[in-house]
Design an enzyme around this catalytic site. Sequence first.
Site, PDB file in Angstrom:
ATOM      1  N   GLY A 176      54.029  46.272 -23.972  1.00 25.46           N
ATOM      2  CA  GLY A 176      55.359  46.304 -24.574  1.00 25.46           C
ATOM      3  C   GLY A 176      55.326  46.565 -26.063  1.00 25.46           C
ATOM      4  N   ASP A 179      50.214  30.407 -22.432  1.00 26.23           N
ATOM      5  CA  ASP A 179      49.583  31.313 -23.399  1.00 26.23           C
ATOM      6  C   ASP A 179      49.947  30.906 -24.823  1.00 26.23           C
ATOM      7  OD1 ASP A 179      47.960  33.399 -24.192  1.00 26.23           O
ATOM      8  OD2 ASP A 179      49.527  34.925 -24.046  1.00 26.23           O
TER       9      ASP A 179
END
Length: 412
Positions: free
Chosen positions: A82, A228
């Site tokens: 992205g 994460d």
Amino acid sequence: MRKVSGGVRVCRRSVAGKMKREVGKVLRSLTVEDNNHKEPMEEEEDDHCFSIGYLRNDRLEPSLVVSPRYNLLREVGRGSYGVVYEAIARKTGARVAVKRLQCDAPENVELALAEFWALTSLENRHQNVVQLEECVLQRKGLAQKMSHGNKKSRQYLRLVETSLKGERILGYPEEPCYLWFVMEFCEGGDLNQYILSRRPDPQTNRSFMRQLTSAVAFLHKNNIVHRDLKPDNILISQKSGSPVLKVADFGLSKVCAGLNTKNCEDHPIAGEDGKGSNQNNIVNINKFWLSSACGSDFYMAPEVWEGHYTAKADIFALGIIIWAMIERITFIDAESKRELLGTYIRQGTEIVPVGEALLENPKMVLHIPQRARSSMSEGVKKLLHDMLAVNPQDRPDAFQLEVRMDQVTCAA
């Protein structure tokens, strides 16, 4: 400092290669629909949805940038799946961040939907969690606003099907499909940039420690395991004058609401109705077992390396971040060449992630603090030892951590 790679480990499937830069294009929206009401959204006369106003090599013709909903000013970040832009909302003039994810492969769709489900499952806002303003699906010149858990939307269901079946369903190379996330813009960069570009400040450290623990407690209360947590995914907003942390990037997150406590990942579209039960979540979030090795090496708990873990893995990652932030422990990422905050263990000429080292030697004693002249208080030192315990049952949960963090930072 040794150059190492803090590579990302992604759930189930590997991430696709870096997306090709698309220069000189305006992404048109012929019609924008709210997929709840099936009626056109209020739009400008010439209704482009997004336009690129920042390019390195080419210039846009002025006639191509008429009445966009968001003007994309410049690229501020790029990952393996992205691109993030700074943008301006035309109607309000507000500065926003726009993340573009190309749905050209099932793994990209899976990561996009994970972020979409996590952010849209939150009924309340939290000042330390990045706010999603809207998500738009763009395909064949049609831009459709996505809503959480809308089973009447064919496009939404096809995205879910793409993720579950692992097959390309939406979009073709000559006709790409994109998901656009419009979020609040954080002008202060990420935690790495903010901390390493300034002189050490114990007061800022204490404030950031409280903000981080508050954010994780909020996420766990809402049955979201981030998976994460790392300095790259912690952004800084300075709109209020003082720095405010924003936990971001939920592409590897897991919404565990309303699932059997034995294995959260048996249900990959958990909580998609947006009405996941919050009953007893303070206790039960730490009983949801996850099995996909996710995250970035230097912040992964020992049990994540083994592929059998709970939300307590977020607590371990937070301990690594806070320890590195206080003592400014860094390494150089081999791929990006960036200096990153992260704690590690030296083994001869090599450096090894703390979680991996503890997995190999569970009896290893962590030397906290590392520096002999560290100003770290005894309370913070003891708390970090507990957060980084090799046995997750010995770690505080997010709610215990929030209380203890308030105590040790107020006493410091």
